[in-house]
Design a protein around this motif. Sequence first.
Motif, PDB file in Angstrom:
ATOM      1  N   ASP A   1      12.581   3.220  14.285  1.00 16.56           N
ATOM      2  CA  ASP A   1      13.257   2.486  13.216  1.00 16.56           C
ATOM      3  C   ASP A   1      13.471   3.402  12.017  1.00 16.56           C
ATOM      4  OD1 ASP A   1      13.276   0.172  14.708  1.00 16.56           O
ATOM      5  OD2 ASP A   1      11.379  -0.580  13.872  1.00 16.56           O
TER       6      ASP A   1
ATOM      7  N   ASP B   1      13.242   4.658   8.355  1.00 15.60           N
ATOM      8  CA  ASP B   1      12.297   4.512   7.237  1.00 15.60           C
ATOM      9  C   ASP B   1      12.506   5.654   6.245  1.00 15.60           C
ATOM     10  OD1 ASP B   1      10.858   6.804   8.026  1.00 15.60           O
ATOM     11  OD2 ASP B   1       9.502   5.646   9.283  1.00 15.60           O
TER      12      ASP B   1
ATOM     13  N   VAL C   1      10.477   7.970   5.328  1.00 18.01           N
ATOM     14  CA  VAL C   1       9.779   9.232   5.639  1.00 18.01           C
ATOM     15  C   VAL C   1      10.660  10.137   6.513  1.00 18.01           C
ATOM     16  CG1 VAL C   1       7.751  10.285   6.736  1.00 18.01           C
ATOM     17  CG2 VAL C   1       7.513   8.138   5.468  1.00 18.01           C
ATOM     18  N   TYR C   2      11.205   9.571   7.597  1.00 17.60           N
ATOM     19  CA  TYR C   2      11.970  10.378   8.560  1.00 17.60           C
ATOM     20  C   TYR C   2      13.487  10.283   8.333  1.00 17.60           C
ATOM     21  CZ  TYR C   2       7.460  10.476  10.912  1.00 17.60           C
ATOM     22  OH  TYR C   2       6.133  10.653  11.187  1.00 17.60           O
ATOM     23  N   ASN C   3      13.943   9.202   7.679  1.00 23.13           N
ATOM     24  CA  ASN C   3      15.391   8.999   7.450  1.00 23.13           C
ATOM     25  C   ASN C   3      16.189   9.189   8.741  1.00 23.13           C
ATOM     26  OD1 ASN C   3      15.121   8.848   4.419  1.00 23.13           O
ATOM     27  ND2 ASN C   3      14.406  10.945   4.747  1.00 23.13           N
ATOM     28  N   THR C   4      15.611   8.744   9.840  1.00 23.87           N
ATOM     29  CA  THR C   4      16.200   8.983  11.168  1.00 23.87           C
ATOM     30  C   THR C   4      16.090   7.703  12.009  1.00 23.87           C
ATOM     31  OG1 THR C   4      15.529  11.304  11.063  1.00 23.87           O
ATOM     32  CG2 THR C   4      16.010  10.435  13.242  1.00 23.87           C
TER      33      THR C   4
ATOM     34  N   ILE D   1      16.543   6.341  15.924  1.00 18.06           N
ATOM     35  CA  ILE D   1      16.698   6.811  17.309  1.00 18.06           C
ATOM     36  C   ILE D   1      16.650   5.620  18.260  1.00 18.06           C
ATOM     37  CG2 ILE D   1      15.760   8.322  19.113  1.00 18.06           C
ATOM     38  CD1 ILE D   1      14.557  10.092  16.969  1.00 18.06           C
TER      39      ILE D   1
ATOM     40  N   GLY E   1      26.919  11.291  10.626  1.00 16.93           N
ATOM     41  CA  GLY E   1      27.030  11.918  11.946  1.00 16.93           C
ATOM     42  C   GLY E   1      26.017  11.374  12.937  1.00 16.93           C
ATOM     43  N   GLN E   2      26.107  11.862  14.168  1.00 17.15           N
ATOM     44  CA  GLN E   2      25.259  11.369  15.261  1.00 17.15           C
ATOM     45  C   GLN E   2      25.061  12.481  16.293  1.00 17.15           C
ATOM     46  OE1 GLN E   2      27.046   8.610  18.159  1.00 17.15           O
ATOM     47  NE2 GLN E   2      25.248   7.304  17.938  1.00 17.15           N
ATOM     48  N   ILE E   3      23.862  12.500  16.888  1.00 18.03           N
ATOM     49  CA  ILE E   3      23.594  13.434  17.990  1.00 18.03           C
ATOM     50  C   ILE E   3      23.324  12.604  19.245  1.00 18.03           C
ATOM     51  CG2 ILE E   3      22.009  15.199  18.867  1.00 18.03           C
ATOM     52  CD1 ILE E   3      21.486  15.708  15.689  1.00 18.03           C
TER      53      ILE E   3
ATOM     54  N   GLY F   1      30.361  14.700  14.160  1.00 23.48           N
ATOM     55  CA  GLY F   1      30.295  14.910  12.705  1.00 23.48           C
ATOM     56  C   GLY F   1      30.410  13.627  11.881  1.00 23.48           C
ATOM     57  N   PRO F   2      29.992  13.688  10.623  1.00 22.11           N
ATOM     58  CA  PRO F   2      30.079  12.541   9.719  1.00 22.11           C
ATOM     59  C   PRO F   2      31.498  11.987   9.637  1.00 22.11           C
ATOM     60  CG  PRO F   2      28.775  14.289   8.717  1.00 22.11           C
ATOM     61  CD  PRO F   2      29.371  14.857   9.976  1.00 22.11           C
TER      62      PRO F   2
ATOM     63  N   VAL G   1      20.593   9.923  18.151  1.00 23.17           N
ATOM     64  CA  VAL G   1      19.803  10.280  16.962  1.00 23.17           C
ATOM     65  C   VAL G   1      20.734  10.211  15.757  1.00 23.17           C
ATOM     66  CG1 VAL G   1      18.418  12.066  15.834  1.00 23.17           C
ATOM     67  CG2 VAL G   1      18.339  11.825  18.336  1.00 23.17           C
TER      68      VAL G   1
ATOM     69  N   PRO H   1      20.729  10.981  11.898  1.00 20.70           N
ATOM     70  CA  PRO H   1      19.967  11.604  10.818  1.00 20.70           C
ATOM     71  C   PRO H   1      20.434  11.117   9.449  1.00 20.70           C
ATOM     72  CG  PRO H   1      21.710  13.083  11.520  1.00 20.70           C
ATOM     73  CD  PRO H   1      21.903  11.780  12.272  1.00 20.70           C
ATOM     74  N   ASN H   2      19.667  11.446   8.436  1.00 16.12           N
ATOM     75  CA  ASN H   2      20.080  11.178   7.039  1.00 16.12           C
ATOM     76  C   ASN H   2      20.596   9.749   6.857  1.00 16.12           C
ATOM     77  OD1 ASN H   2      19.554  13.982   6.459  1.00 16.12           O
ATOM     78  ND2 ASN H   2      21.509  14.447   7.460  1.00 16.12           N
TER      79      ASN H   2
END
Lengths: 179, 179
Positions: B76, B78, B80-83, B85, B104-106, B135-136, B155, B157-158
């Motif tokens: 989830d 949060d 701390v990780y700003n991620t 998945i 963006g997305q991986i 990309g974003p 994944v 991120p940010n």
Amino acid sequence: MKFVGNYSSKIRFLMKQILKIQIIVAFAFITFLSIGCKEQLNLSNSQNKTKGIFPQGGLGTSDHFTGKAYNIGLVDDDSVYNTLIGNVYFEPGARSNWHSHPAGQILIITDGEGYYQEKGLPRRTIKKGNVIKCGPNVLHWHGASKGSGMQQIYVLPNTGKGIVEWHHPVTDEEYHNKK
Amino acid sequence: MKFVGNYSSKIRFLMKQILKIQIIVAFAFITFLSIGCKEQLNLSNSQNKTKGIFPQGGLGTSDHFTGKAYNIGLVDDDSVYNTLIGNVYFEPGARSNWHSHPAGQILIITDGEGYYQEKGLPRRTIKKGNVIKCGPNVLHWHGASKGSGMQQIYVLPNTGKGIVEWHHPVTDEEYHNKK
């Protein structure tokens, strides 16, 4: 030499013998092929057990790992994603040194079984399908169990804060300690 | 009825008959069990083909997906990780709508085969072991091919920048267009 006797009783006796032999042969083949089939399935399972999704990658240095651990990078760090992703395959018994990540780490176990331990906490058994969050600057180690390899994807977020700080090796006593 | 004849020639004849029967029985069993074994192995392989690492999760809404796509959250979001998945399993033929991610997305393909397309670029075939960076704010879609399911870890991120912006469905023409 002449054979003199009751025709039908002799034939019945011989047919019974044939039947007995056929039953023995049949059971022998069932047993033989069942074992063969089971071994093929076991082979298939054991091959899958530590079969990676990605190429195995390069052998990790003994400065950071005990036993054989292979690393392959999947996503390089950059200023767009600020995320580093890779895969490590630990051979049975292999593990990382104690280490920490300034921005934390997320582990995704994709195959096999192993251990994860944070300093001061009991060793945890982890396996395929488990996802582990390891907080920023938390000293920890991870690796395969003695009887199984382990495949893990690692995700390092917020890489601007740093990647990894390596510490001392995990001793055999620490590795085997369930508490 | 009496049986009168040469003892050893009759026995030889009967022994040959026994041997013939045994050979026929043996071949029948080999054939029967080989087919059974092969079917078991095929079953094992086909189960592995689209077997997920994680539980299947919940069926995605038809507002965002064509066909059946199942999503399960793994990490989830949060502070701390700003991620964020998760894992999506696309059944054969299933795909997302066109959409974009502000940060963006991986995508990490862990099993099967499918397609990935960014607006204005050709459709790409993607499969187990591939890692895709999107990309974003790049408008794109992804999904399984017609003949195979696809398992993917995503994944994000940010996450402080946003998660996802959904657009219109991928038409059958777009889905089947290789260019």
